[in-house]
Design an enzyme around this catalytic site. Sequence first.
Site, PDB file in Angstrom:
ATOM      1  N   LYS A 199      46.551  39.002  31.046  1.00  0.00           N
ATOM      2  CA  LYS A 199      45.484  38.021  30.801  1.00  0.00           C
ATOM      3  C   LYS A 199      45.351  37.626  29.341  1.00  0.00           C
ATOM      4  CE  LYS A 199      44.499  39.791  34.103  1.00  0.00           C
ATOM      5  NZ  LYS A 199      45.083  40.216  35.347  1.00  0.00           N
ATOM      6  N   ASP A 256      34.262  44.418  34.970  1.00  0.00           N
ATOM      7  CA  ASP A 256      35.236  45.500  35.137  1.00  0.00           C
ATOM      8  C   ASP A 256      34.720  46.813  34.547  1.00  0.00           C
ATOM      9  OD1 ASP A 256      36.566  43.310  35.965  1.00  0.00           O
ATOM     10  OD2 ASP A 256      37.996  43.247  34.318  1.00  0.00           O
ATOM     11  N   SER A 315      42.281  45.631  37.172  1.00  0.00           N
ATOM     12  CA  SER A 315      41.570  46.062  35.976  1.00  0.00           C
ATOM     13  C   SER A 315      42.127  47.301  35.297  1.00  0.00           C
ATOM     14  CB  SER A 315      40.112  46.300  36.353  1.00  0.00           C
ATOM     15  OG  SER A 315      39.337  45.592  35.477  1.00  0.00           O
ATOM     16  N   SER A 316      43.440  47.363  35.171  1.00  0.00           N
ATOM     17  CA  SER A 316      44.037  48.483  34.432  1.00  0.00           C
ATOM     18  C   SER A 316      43.585  48.428  32.968  1.00  0.00           C
ATOM     19  CB  SER A 316      45.560  48.432  34.521  1.00  0.00           C
ATOM     20  OG  SER A 316      46.075  47.307  33.838  1.00  0.00           O
ATOM     21  N   HIS A 363      35.234  34.984  38.586  1.00  0.00           N
ATOM     22  CA  HIS A 363      35.002  34.066  37.463  1.00  0.00           C
ATOM     23  C   HIS A 363      33.549  33.586  37.431  1.00  0.00           C
ATOM     24  CE1 HIS A 363      39.029  33.767  35.783  1.00  0.00           C
ATOM     25  NE2 HIS A 363      39.492  33.836  37.019  1.00  0.00           N
TER      26      HIS A 363
HETATM   27  P1  ADP Z   1      44.737  43.969  34.583  1.00  0.00           P
HETATM   28  O1  ADP Z   1      43.530  44.421  33.844  1.00  0.00           O
HETATM   29  O2  ADP Z   1      44.453  42.948  35.627  1.00  0.00           O
HETATM   30  O3  ADP Z   1      45.550  45.093  35.134  1.00  0.00           O
HETATM   31  P2  ADP Z   1      45.549  42.896  31.996  1.00  0.00           P
HETATM   32  O4  ADP Z   1      46.532  41.832  31.691  1.00  0.00           O
HETATM   33  O5  ADP Z   1      44.136  42.648  31.643  1.00  0.00           O
HETATM   34  O6  ADP Z   1      45.692  43.210  33.547  1.00  0.00           O
HETATM   35  O7  ADP Z   1      45.991  44.260  31.286  1.00  0.00           O
HETATM   36  C1  ADP Z   1      47.259  44.849  31.511  1.00  0.00           C
HETATM   37  C2  ADP Z   1      47.713  45.613  30.283  1.00  0.00           C
HETATM   38  O8  ADP Z   1      47.026  46.888  30.182  1.00  0.00           O
HETATM   39  C3  ADP Z   1      49.183  45.998  30.338  1.00  0.00           C
HETATM   40  O9  ADP Z   1      50.025  44.937  29.933  1.00  0.00           O
HETATM   41  C4  ADP Z   1      49.234  47.190  29.371  1.00  0.00           C
HETATM   42  O10 ADP Z   1      49.285  46.767  28.029  1.00  0.00           O
HETATM   43  C5  ADP Z   1      47.880  47.860  29.604  1.00  0.00           C
HETATM   44  N1  ADP Z   1      48.061  48.979  30.577  1.00  0.00           N
HETATM   45  C6  ADP Z   1      47.671  49.037  31.851  1.00  0.00           C
HETATM   46  N2  ADP Z   1      48.020  50.221  32.443  1.00  0.00           N
HETATM   47  C7  ADP Z   1      48.657  50.939  31.480  1.00  0.00           C
HETATM   48  C8  ADP Z   1      49.268  52.238  31.423  1.00  0.00           C
HETATM   49  N3  ADP Z   1      49.294  53.051  32.481  1.00  0.00           N
HETATM   50  N4  ADP Z   1      49.814  52.625  30.260  1.00  0.00           N
HETATM   51  C9  ADP Z   1      49.794  51.820  29.172  1.00  0.00           C
HETATM   52  N5  ADP Z   1      49.237  50.602  29.157  1.00  0.00           N
HETATM   53  C10 ADP Z   1      48.676  50.146  30.286  1.00  0.00           C
HETATM   54  P1  NG1 Z   2      40.875  41.051  35.187  1.00  0.00           P
HETATM   55  O1  NG1 Z   2      41.725  40.200  34.373  1.00  0.00           O
HETATM   56  O2  NG1 Z   2      41.207  41.021  36.579  1.00  0.00           O
HETATM   57  O3  NG1 Z   2      40.760  42.426  34.614  1.00  0.00           O
HETATM   58  C1  NG1 Z   2      38.900  39.368  34.356  1.00  0.00           C
HETATM   59  C2  NG1 Z   2      37.694  39.735  33.492  1.00  0.00           C
HETATM   60  C3  NG1 Z   2      36.403  39.909  34.331  1.00  0.00           C
HETATM   61  C4  NG1 Z   2      36.190  38.728  35.277  1.00  0.00           C
HETATM   62  C5  NG1 Z   2      37.467  38.473  36.085  1.00  0.00           C
HETATM   63  C6  NG1 Z   2      37.375  37.261  36.960  1.00  0.00           C
HETATM   64  C7  NG1 Z   2      38.142  41.088  31.502  1.00  0.00           C
HETATM   65  C8  NG1 Z   2      38.314  42.441  30.955  1.00  0.00           C
HETATM   66  N1  NG1 Z   2      37.930  40.991  32.806  1.00  0.00           N
HETATM   67  O4  NG1 Z   2      39.329  40.470  35.128  1.00  0.00           O
HETATM   68  O5  NG1 Z   2      35.301  40.059  33.466  1.00  0.00           O
HETATM   69  O6  NG1 Z   2      35.789  37.575  34.588  1.00  0.00           O
HETATM   70  O7  NG1 Z   2      38.600  38.289  35.217  1.00  0.00           O
HETATM   71  O8  NG1 Z   2      36.350  37.384  37.897  1.00  0.00           O
HETATM   72  O9  NG1 Z   2      38.183  40.116  30.763  1.00  0.00           O
HETATM   73 MG    MG Z   3      42.290  43.223  32.593  1.00  0.00          MG
END
Ligand code: ADP
Ligand code: NG1
Ligand code: MG
Length: 476
Positions: free
Chosen positions: A250, A206, A161-162, A61
């Site tokens: 998020k 990310d 960071s999916s 953050h």
């Molecule tokens: P993070 O970036 O921490 O993994 P986010 O909440 O930012 O979490 O994003 C997750 C979202 O990304 C999931 O709810 C989905 O919509 C999308 N996503 C991630 N992986 C896949 C996948 N393999 N296939 C389809 N959608 C995906």
């Molecule tokens: P996550 O939600 O883990 O992908 C988010 C932000 C980053 C950074 C971190 C906290 C997006 C795409 N990513 O990461 O830029 O602020 O939280 O360090 O918003």
């Molecule tokens: Mg994310």
Amino acid sequence: MSKGTNGKAEIANGNGVPILKAHPDLQARLTTLADDFKSRFQEEPEFFVRVPGRVNLIGEHVDYCGYSVCPMAIEQDILLAVASSKEANLRLINFDPKYPDFQWDFRAVRQWTKTGNGAPLWHEYFLCGVKGAMEVIPEGHLPTGVLVNLSGNIPPGSGLSSSSALVSAAALATMHISKCQLSKESMANLTAKAERYIGTEGGGMDQAIAFLGKQGSAKLIEFNPLRATDVTLPESAVFVIAHSLASHNKASTDDYNLRVAECRMAAQVIAKKRSCQWEYVKKLSDVQKQIGKNLEEMSAVAMEELHEEPYTFEEICNILETTQEHMKTASLTTTFSTSQNFKLQQRALHVFQEAARVQVFRDTCEEKKGNETEKLRCLGSLMSKSHASLRQLYECSHPNVDALVDDAVSCGALGARLTGAGWGGCVVAITTEDKAREFMEALENKFYKHRKHENTEIKDLLFVTQPNQGAAIYTV
Ligand code: ADP
Ligand code: NG1
Ligand code: MG
């Protein structure tokens, strides 16, 4: 990218996204994805895109406040098989049947905007990336339509960071199929902007590591301008990722954007109190530059100029001698209820102290001499302090995450912290080569044995991670 250049000047120094030959493990996954592509579309894919997830070792953050972070790309990734099509559509399928197929007029993606509240649909992340790429691709370069099959193994909503891997893969595929190329840095900036179409005001960490990640080395990512420098981790250090069994999308709540707004308003209040022009201040790093103090001094400034009790919106407007209407455009880019309270002192303190921890973490890793055991202890201690701050000052942890961090330390980790935005997700712990196996067995017994995780194998919840290669294109 200027029209007609295809970004050639920018990538002349070999800084474009590489086109690689797949190693045998990856080749097996690409073949499976290609077979599925053929059976679903009755066509062959023309190329593949791979974009990894990331783990942030320290610097949470702080990216959206203008401060450096220290992530590394991980092995888990988003893979795409891609082909152009004669039909004027984007057709998107997912190897995992829980994600429904999607189809949309390809050129109309330029005008697409996200509608609706709550968790976005998976294809909306893809559209963010396509739209971001279309903004720089000359119209004549776009194919008529595109076919895509996606397969991902980054646990979603888990701080690895999916979402950014997905957005970045979509943008990279759109660029490549349109025969356009940009440098990795420009792709990182383009996709950071593109992901904001989902509704969160991310700082760019990310997407930066997704493109600039390097096998064998973590990275110090600096912003404005974007720069990635190798961080050599101590040879005997082992980083373990552990899932807290709590996921959080998020973009489904205001939590993340509220933190961004609190940091911005903290910066503006400090600027005003120190007689600087607060309207020009958007980030805590802006006010630091204006005041000309170091990070340690900035923590003292935050203590002096901000009070501990939460601020009301009205109070902030009074301090800044401005109207609520003006403030909404100057600071609250997303709309919050004006009855919301804002914790300015706590958020600013976290950011200044966390930014300082990143510097010490990097300096410790890069120290040429010095005792390895001491180095590892220092890195562990910085990670644990980071978690304590995220938990108490930033309030972005989760009871499962706190329990997992405590368990990791009691099982012998030198330090552990939540990684990514938080409110659930994964923990990253530091241990040593000789202790890693013993540590992971102990943590499995302590944390996972008495909690339900029927649908996920333990190897996908608790694993060692090493710095991995960033985004790449693979030919068939
Ligand atoms: P993070 O970036 O921490 O993994 P986010 O909440 O930012 O979490 O994003 C997750 C979202 O990304 C999931 O709810 C989905 O919509 C999308 N996503 C991630 N992986 C896949 C996948 N393999 N296939 C389809 N959608 C995906
Ligand atoms: P996550 O939600 O883990 O992908 C988010 C932000 C980053 C950074 C971190 C906290 C997006 C795409 N990513 O990461 O830029 O602020 O939280 O360090 O918003
Ligand atoms: Mg994310």
